[in-house]
Design a protein around this motif. Structure first.
Motif, PDB file in Angstrom:
ATOM      1  N   VAL A  67       0.836  -1.204   0.000  1.00  0.00           N
ATOM      2  CA  VAL A  67       0.000   0.000   0.000  1.00  0.00           C
ATOM      3  C   VAL A  67       0.871   1.255   0.000  1.00  0.00           C
ATOM      4  CG1 VAL A  67      -1.719   1.317   1.299  1.00  0.00           C
ATOM      5  CG2 VAL A  67      -1.932  -1.158   1.107  1.00  0.00           C
ATOM      6  N   LEU A  68       1.964   1.239   0.776  1.00  0.00           N
ATOM      7  CA  LEU A  68       2.873   2.389   0.798  1.00  0.00           C
ATOM      8  C   LEU A  68       3.512   2.603  -0.573  1.00  0.00           C
ATOM      9  CD1 LEU A  68       4.665   1.921   4.244  1.00  0.00           C
ATOM     10  CD2 LEU A  68       2.907   3.610   3.664  1.00  0.00           C
ATOM     11  N   ALA A  69       3.896   1.510  -1.233  1.00  0.00           N
ATOM     12  CA  ALA A  69       4.504   1.626  -2.558  1.00  0.00           C
ATOM     13  C   ALA A  69       3.514   2.205  -3.566  1.00  0.00           C
ATOM     14  CB  ALA A  69       5.003   0.263  -3.020  1.00  0.00           C
ATOM     15  N   GLU A  70       2.260   1.764  -3.491  1.00  0.00           N
ATOM     16  CA  GLU A  70       1.233   2.301  -4.393  1.00  0.00           C
ATOM     17  C   GLU A  70       1.015   3.787  -4.137  1.00  0.00           C
ATOM     18  OE1 GLU A  70      -2.327   0.075  -4.079  1.00  0.00           O
ATOM     19  OE2 GLU A  70      -1.471  -1.766  -4.919  1.00  0.00           O
ATOM     20  N   ARG A  71       0.998   4.168  -2.877  1.00  0.00           N
ATOM     21  CA  ARG A  71       0.798   5.578  -2.534  1.00  0.00           C
ATOM     22  C   ARG A  71       1.965   6.418  -3.048  1.00  0.00           C
ATOM     23  NH1 ARG A  71      -1.773   8.461   2.542  1.00  0.00           N
ATOM     24  NH2 ARG A  71      -0.767  10.474   2.409  1.00  0.00           N
ATOM     25  N   ASP A  72       3.185   5.930  -2.858  1.00  0.00           N
ATOM     26  CA  ASP A  72       4.350   6.669  -3.341  1.00  0.00           C
ATOM     27  C   ASP A  72       4.333   6.772  -4.864  1.00  0.00           C
ATOM     28  OD1 ASP A  72       5.237   7.030  -0.778  1.00  0.00           O
ATOM     29  OD2 ASP A  72       6.673   5.371  -0.827  1.00  0.00           O
ATOM     30  N   GLY A  73       3.883   5.677  -5.516  1.00  0.00           N
ATOM     31  CA  GLY A  73       3.808   5.703  -6.972  1.00  0.00           C
ATOM     32  C   GLY A  73       2.809   6.723  -7.476  1.00  0.00           C
ATOM     33  N   ARG A  74       1.646   6.817  -6.825  1.00  0.00           N
ATOM     34  CA  ARG A  74       0.647   7.811  -7.217  1.00  0.00           C
ATOM     35  C   ARG A  74       1.162   9.225  -6.981  1.00  0.00           C
ATOM     36  NH1 ARG A  74      -2.909   4.079  -4.688  1.00  0.00           N
ATOM     37  NH2 ARG A  74      -2.907   5.340  -2.780  1.00  0.00           N
ATOM     38  N   LYS A  75       1.874   9.401  -5.879  1.00  0.00           N
ATOM     39  CA  LYS A  75       2.409  10.731  -5.561  1.00  0.00           C
ATOM     40  C   LYS A  75       3.434  11.163  -6.595  1.00  0.00           C
ATOM     41  CE  LYS A  75       4.536  13.385  -1.838  1.00  0.00           C
ATOM     42  NZ  LYS A  75       5.100  13.338  -0.451  1.00  0.00           N
ATOM     43  N   LYS A  76       4.321  10.265  -6.993  1.00  0.00           N
ATOM     44  CA  LYS A  76       5.333  10.597  -7.999  1.00  0.00           C
ATOM     45  C   LYS A  76       4.687  10.908  -9.340  1.00  0.00           C
ATOM     46  CE  LYS A  76       9.107   7.943  -5.914  1.00  0.00           C
ATOM     47  NZ  LYS A  76      10.011   6.752  -6.068  1.00  0.00           N
ATOM     48  N   LYS A  77       3.649  10.140  -9.670  1.00  0.00           N
ATOM     49  CA  LYS A  77       2.950  10.377 -10.936  1.00  0.00           C
ATOM     50  C   LYS A  77       2.312  11.748 -10.956  1.00  0.00           C
ATOM     51  CE  LYS A  77      -0.507   8.327 -13.996  1.00  0.00           C
ATOM     52  NZ  LYS A  77      -1.459   7.193 -14.174  1.00  0.00           N
TER      53      LYS A  77
END
Length: 367
Positions: free
Chosen positions: A353-363
């Motif tokens: 979940v943290l990785a998905e959140r970081d990925g959305r933030k970077k996008k």
């Protein structure tokens, strides 16, 4: 003690009064100017009632909405906008004040127990709305069907249909607001302990069967700390000792140091909340914060968070869910539904979940 007394009264007095009372007749409902919502019980139910409060205010902006709650959940309604007065269900003074008032409609949001519907019957109002789950339906002018499979916020919204209101909880996140004073206190506390980005962890539960082993929380916290993620334990005085165990390998224990409002304010600043099925879990859902939720006896369909993203971790044993109307029967299987949830799968879920959140933030930052 007050909660135990109320349950005893419900067990022995509730069915008798419900059966002996004359059935209510349907009344025509006009645009309500005053509504009383009765909400006994814990934090989670109170949190999930707030979308219904918002729906009433949206449909009838001038309507005054009062609440009749208990000590253990009354503070939740400080997270909602547009509420008039919050009275106490478990005090004589609170009940007497409500019984002196007059309302256009009374909505009993209790799902099964009978004492609240007796109170609803006594309140001066031509319209009585509530769930017709047992003989309590005799005391309502507008009994509403209740399903054990519906998300609980949607169940509460169904209670508004006799008022001409149709709405969906799925479209209304976040639905909680943090009072400014609580927000400032939480910010100061996090600065004091030197925490910026973090995962919040709540190890408590209202009943023993919903608790996950402390040693497994310790293991997950150690794994997250090793990967550079700060863990902040939250909760009440009951979680202080457990919190100290969890953060021995790193992290911060804030259990017992915050009010309910301040706890919500801390959750609002977290990257994620890890918790079992609890009122605190529903605070995160209402704040649109990602969660990793540990489910055993409780129904995932009815109680798992919506909004904010996240995961539900459950072993889905053949005998779960077994909880019905807030009651869990004695377990003959040593609560395997919780015991079989491993620290590894929980840690992996948090990391995912943290990785998905970081990925959305970077996008978003790249756009």
């Amino acid at each position: 003690m007050q909660t135990i007394f109320l349950k005893i009264m419900d067990t022995y007095l509730g069915p008798l009064v419900s059966v002996m009372s004359r059935p209510q007749q349907p009344r025509q409902i006009v645009k309500p100017a005053t509504v009383l919502l009765i909400r006994p019980g814990g934090i989670g139910d109170a949190v999930l009632l707030i979308p219904a409060i918002d729906a009433i205010k949206q449909a009838y902006p001038e309507c005054t909405i009062d609440i009749l709650a208990e000590k253990r959940n009354a503070a939740v309604f400080d997270l909602a906008a547009g509420i008039g007065t919050v009275y106490r269900y478990d005090t004589c003074s609170g009940l007497s004040k409500v019984l002196r008032n007059r309302y256009d409609a009374v909505i009993d949001t209790e799902q099964w127990y009978r004492l609240s519907v007796i109170v609803a019957r006594l309140v001066r109002s031509p319209v009585k709305i509530g769930f017709g789950t047992n003989e309590r339906k005799r005391l309502f002018t507008h009994p509403v069907t209740y399903s054990l499979d519906d998300y609980e916020a949607d169940s509460f919204l169904k209670l508004l249909q006799p008022l001409g209101i149709t709405a969906s909880a799925a479209l209304r996140t976040p639905f909680l607001r943090i009072p400014e004073a609580a927000s400032l206190t939480a910010s100061s506390l996090l600065v004091e302990v030197g925490v910026k980005r973090f995962v919040a962890l709540f190890p408590g539960a209202s009943v023993q069967e919903k608790r996950w082993e402390t040693e497994r929380f310790v293991s997950v916290a150690a794994r997250l700390t090793a990967r550079g993620t700060t863990v902040v334990v939250i909760g009440g005085r009951e979680e202080v000792a457990i919190g100290e165990e969890i953060v021995k390998g790193g992290g911060v224990n804030l259990a017992g140091r915050t009010s309910l409002m301040e706890t919500a304010a801390i959750i609002a600043r977290a990257d994620l909340l890890l918790s079992g099925d609890s009122g605190v879990l529903h605070l995160a859902a209402g704040l649109d914060i990602p969660t990793v939720a540990l489910f055993g006896p409780s129904s995932i369909a009815k109680w798992a968070p919506r909004g904010g993203g996240g995961r539900v971790v459950s072993t889905r044993t053949t005998c779960s869910p077994c909880s019905r109307y807030g009651t869990i029967p004695p377990c003959r299987h040593d609560v395997r539904c919780m015991a079989d949830i491993t620290a590894d799968e929980v840690a992996l879920s948090v990391e995912s979940v943290l990785a998905e959140r970081d990925g959305r933030k970077k996008k978003c930052e790249g756009q």
